[in-house]
Design a protein around this motif. Structure first.
Motif, PDB file in Angstrom:
ATOM      1  N   ARG A   8      38.367  35.150  45.441  1.00 57.78           N
ATOM      2  CA  ARG A   8      37.362  35.215  44.423  1.00 57.78           C
ATOM      3  C   ARG A   8      36.756  36.538  44.795  1.00 57.78           C
ATOM      4  NH1 ARG A   8      32.263  33.446  44.238  1.00 57.78           N
ATOM      5  NH2 ARG A   8      32.596  31.769  45.937  1.00 57.78           N
ATOM      6  N   ASN A   9      36.742  37.394  43.736  1.00 51.40           N
ATOM      7  CA  ASN A   9      36.033  38.748  43.672  1.00 51.40           C
ATOM      8  C   ASN A   9      36.320  39.606  45.006  1.00 51.40           C
ATOM      9  OD1 ASN A   9      34.215  37.702  41.648  1.00 51.40           O
ATOM     10  ND2 ASN A   9      32.921  36.730  43.125  1.00 51.40           N
ATOM     11  N   ASP A  14      39.303  38.753  40.063  1.00 50.68           N
ATOM     12  CA  ASP A  14      38.246  37.720  39.629  1.00 50.68           C
ATOM     13  C   ASP A  14      38.492  36.538  40.534  1.00 50.68           C
ATOM     14  OD1 ASP A  14      37.085  39.737  37.762  1.00 50.68           O
ATOM     15  OD2 ASP A  14      38.532  38.966  36.479  1.00 50.68           O
ATOM     16  N   THR A  15      39.396  35.602  39.991  1.00 51.26           N
ATOM     17  CA  THR A  15      39.832  34.495  40.749  1.00 51.26           C
ATOM     18  C   THR A  15      41.269  34.164  40.923  1.00 51.26           C
ATOM     19  OG1 THR A  15      37.541  33.272  39.848  1.00 51.26           O
ATOM     20  CG2 THR A  15      39.303  31.998  40.779  1.00 51.26           C
ATOM     21  N   LYS A  56      34.496  42.779  44.775  1.00 52.46           N
ATOM     22  CA  LYS A  56      34.496  43.417  43.349  1.00 52.46           C
ATOM     23  C   LYS A  56      33.250  43.795  42.824  1.00 52.46           C
ATOM     24  CE  LYS A  56      36.480  41.802  38.892  1.00 52.46           C
ATOM     25  NZ  LYS A  56      37.492  42.777  38.820  1.00 52.46           N
ATOM     26  N   ASN A  58      29.949  44.626  40.784  1.00 51.91           N
ATOM     27  CA  ASN A  58      28.889  43.673  40.319  1.00 51.91           C
ATOM     28  C   ASN A  58      29.035  42.161  40.759  1.00 51.91           C
ATOM     29  OD1 ASN A  58      28.122  45.741  38.548  1.00 51.91           O
ATOM     30  ND2 ASN A  58      29.941  45.386  37.262  1.00 51.91           N
ATOM     31  N   SER A  59      29.775  42.137  42.278  1.00 52.74           N
ATOM     32  CA  SER A  59      29.677  40.814  42.917  1.00 52.74           C
ATOM     33  C   SER A  59      28.770  40.917  44.138  1.00 52.74           C
ATOM     34  CB  SER A  59      31.182  40.184  42.833  1.00 52.74           C
ATOM     35  OG  SER A  59      31.564  40.204  41.928  1.00 52.74           O
ATOM     36  N   SER A  60      28.381  39.789  44.511  1.00 49.48           N
ATOM     37  CA  SER A  60      27.419  39.795  45.812  1.00 49.48           C
ATOM     38  C   SER A  60      28.427  39.236  46.647  1.00 49.48           C
ATOM     39  CB  SER A  60      26.476  38.925  45.618  1.00 49.48           C
ATOM     40  OG  SER A  60      26.769  37.664  45.235  1.00 49.48           O
ATOM     41  N   CYS A  62      32.495  38.063  48.327  1.00 49.72           N
ATOM     42  CA  CYS A  62      33.939  37.699  47.992  1.00 49.72           C
ATOM     43  C   CYS A  62      34.361  36.535  49.160  1.00 49.72           C
ATOM     44  CB  CYS A  62      34.962  38.940  47.993  1.00 49.72           C
ATOM     45  SG  CYS A  62      35.333  39.473  49.683  1.00 49.72           S
ATOM     46  N   SER A  99      27.766  41.472  50.251  1.00 49.91           N
ATOM     47  CA  SER A  99      27.403  42.863  49.982  1.00 49.91           C
ATOM     48  C   SER A  99      26.898  43.589  50.937  1.00 49.91           C
ATOM     49  CB  SER A  99      27.175  42.843  48.441  1.00 49.91           C
ATOM     50  OG  SER A  99      25.613  42.000  48.532  1.00 49.91           O
TER      51      SER A  99
END
Length: 555
Positions: A8-9, A14-15, A56, A58-60, A62, A99
């Motif tokens: 994920r991310n 995405d997933t 990815k 805009n993701s905090s 993964c 992140s």
């Protein structure tokens, strides 16, 4: 065996939640579709360094998680030793990257250090990527291959124990030699220091005793005056000031009335006791006053000794005689080491020689076993490489003697020639890219049974080959997958893709959130189209479809 992979991310993913099957599987997809991304995610579970840029946009955070079935591989001891829950049908490895750059690692939901995850991961998955072909140029890799086939693990462990003991003995010899050299450089100064301290005749408590005596002799007059005054007060020749006479007189007075006033008898007794005690005190004071005399020569002697002690304490940067005595003891040990160093050194060298002899004896047994294994490998490699399109192959293993080290005294070289007219040379120097790929696949196929890794992933090991050779390479991987092992090949060749029992495709698609990589298990019809596309390009012809069906019939 890898059962499930969840991502994920991670970069363009995405997933992704995909299940894997036993046996031989293939992964295909256009260049840049995201196959390397999936491998990168798996590598994170194997302890590879994480980069916050992998998260990815805009993701905090993964997350990469893999589920394994390890029921055939007797790994319970690892979990017991590390206090981790054990489930052999569902072993879970998970890695999280925030992140902020912080990463966390888990085995069966237990937080663990990354190196522990790396240790377990390397027992579960072997990823063979193109850069691993460079291992053919590394002596350690070649020696490891021979040791795997030789099945000499127990003997190698025994050898390493002896070698470590030999190294420790050698270090002890080197350390003593260095100490002897340093001590001999400073021998004259050490002996001077020891003589200086020895002549001081230092003893525990000596300084305090001398300081007390010096203090007393420096105040003799003051002490005699005080004693004389006290003695005079107690027993003066003048009757009016004689304390003892007055106490004696008081005692007689009380005794005189005890017969008619018995209640006072206790006071009488106490007065008598006071008189006796005061008389003793008076006698002791007079005796002390007679005994104490000013002795200037003794005072000078004491002060001279103290000056010497103070000077030594300042010189050696200590504050008491106990520390000086410790320094003296250490100096004595150094002199003893110098005087007896040859005997001690001979003893250590004898131990070093004994351990070296034991190491060489075990190393010779290793050489014997490795030599036998090398003959097996040479024949096995010829048998595997000839069907892979190298009919005139010569593959040999050169074993040379080297200085004894932690793996014995053998230097291993894999020698190779694809032609009868070309002499054998180190394989990495003379083999083409395609030949190296075939050599590595043959080596992996040969040692995989001995190592018994649950999952082997080949990342484009087919580089530089095509046609019938690719088909033969596919047969080898298919054969490996049938031996209770999971083999996954990332490939661009339809001949290999058609050999897999399960076919996965990686592709990109545009979403409202941007480009995303995905991975799917192909159905029979989807697989036919995929292989046809690999055969003919973007335009799928009927001929390509028919060829794809023919290739798939070989399963």
């Amino acid at each position: 065996m890898l059962k499930q992979l969840y991502i994920r991310n991670f970069t363009l993913i995405d997933t992704l939640d995909i299940h894997f099957n036993p046996g031989f599987s293939v992964i295909t997809g256009e260049t840049g579709a995201g196959k390397s991304i999936i491998l990168g995610a798996i590598n994170l579970l194997l302890g590879q360094r994480a980069d916050v840029k992998s998260i990815k946009s805009n993701s905090s955070k993964c997350v990469i998680e893999a589920h394994f079935d390890i029921s055939r591989y007797n790994m319970q001891d690892f979990f017991t030793e590390n206090n981790i829950d054990f489930d052999d049908t569902d072993c879970i490895l998970r890695r999280e990257l925030n992140s902020s750059g912080k990463t966390r690692s888990f085995i069966n939901d237990t937080p663990v250090a990354l190196n522990l995850m790396r240790t377990l991961g390397q027992q579960l998955i072997d990823i063979h990527s193109q850069h691993q072909n460079l291992l053919l140029n590394e002596e350690d890799f070649q020696l490891n291959v021979v040791d795997i086939i030789a099945k000499d693990r127990e003997l190698l462990i025994k050898y390493k124990e002896h070698f470590n003991a030999y190294k420790d003995a050698k270090k002890a010899v080197d350390r003593l030699c260095k100490e002897i050299e340093e001590n001999k450089k400073n021998e004259d100064y050490i002996r001077f220091q020891l003589k200086e301290l020895t002549e001081a005749e230092l003893k525990d408590g000596m300084q305090e005793e001398l300081e007390r005596e010096s203090e007393k002799l420096s105040h003799v007059e003051e002490i005699k005056t005080a004693l004389y005054s006290a003695g005079t007060s107690l027993n003066s020749y003048e009757s009016d000031n004689n304390v003892l006479d007055k106490v004696k007189e008081a005692s007689r007075s009380i005794i005189g009335i005890t017969s008619i006033y018995p209640e006072i008898s206790s006071i009488s007794d106490r007065l008598e006791s006071c008189f006796i005690e005061l008389k003793d005190i008076s006698d002791e004071i007079n005796s002390e006053a007679d005994n104490i005399e000013f002795d200037p020569s003794r005072l000078e002697q004491i002060n001279s000794q103290l000056d010497k002690i103070y000077s030594l304490e300042q010189k050696y940067h200590v504050s008491n005689i106990a520390d000086l005595i410790n320094i003296q003891n250490n100096l004595e040990k150094q002199i003893s080491n110098i005087d007896n160093s040859d005997e001690e050194l001979d003893k250590l060298k004898s131990e070093e020689a004994r351990l070296l002899k034991e190491c060489e004896a075990i190393a010779s047994k290793l050489t014997e076993i490795r030599t036998k294994a090398s003959k097996v490998i040479e024949q096995e490699m010829r048998n595997r490489l000839i069907p892979l399109g190298i009919p005139n192959v010569r593959f040999s293993i050169k074993i040379e003697n080297k200085n004894i080290s932690e793996d014995g005294h053998d230097r291993i070289s894999f020698l190779f020639s694809a032609n009868t007219s070309t002499p054998v040379q180190p394989v990495a120097q003379v083999a083409s890219g395609g030949e190296i790929a075939r050599v590595m696949l043959s080596l992996k196929a040969m040692i995989s049974g001995a190592v018994k890794l649950p999952t082997i992933i080949f990342d484009e090991i087919d580089t530089g080959v095509s046609g019938k050779i690719a088909e033969k390479m596919g047969d080898i991987m298919q054969e490996m997958g049938k031996a209770n092992r999971q083999v996954i090949s990332i490939t661009h060749l339809p001949q290999i893709a058609a050999k897999g029992t399960t076919h996965y495709k990686v592709f990109k698609e545009e979403t409202e959130h941007g480009t995303s990589s995905r991975m799917l298990i192909l159905s029979k019809d989807e697989r036919t189209k995929e292989i046809a596309q690999m055969l003919s390009g973007s335009e799928i012809s009927d001929a390509a479809i028919n060829n794809a069906k023919e290739l798939l019939k070989t399963l």
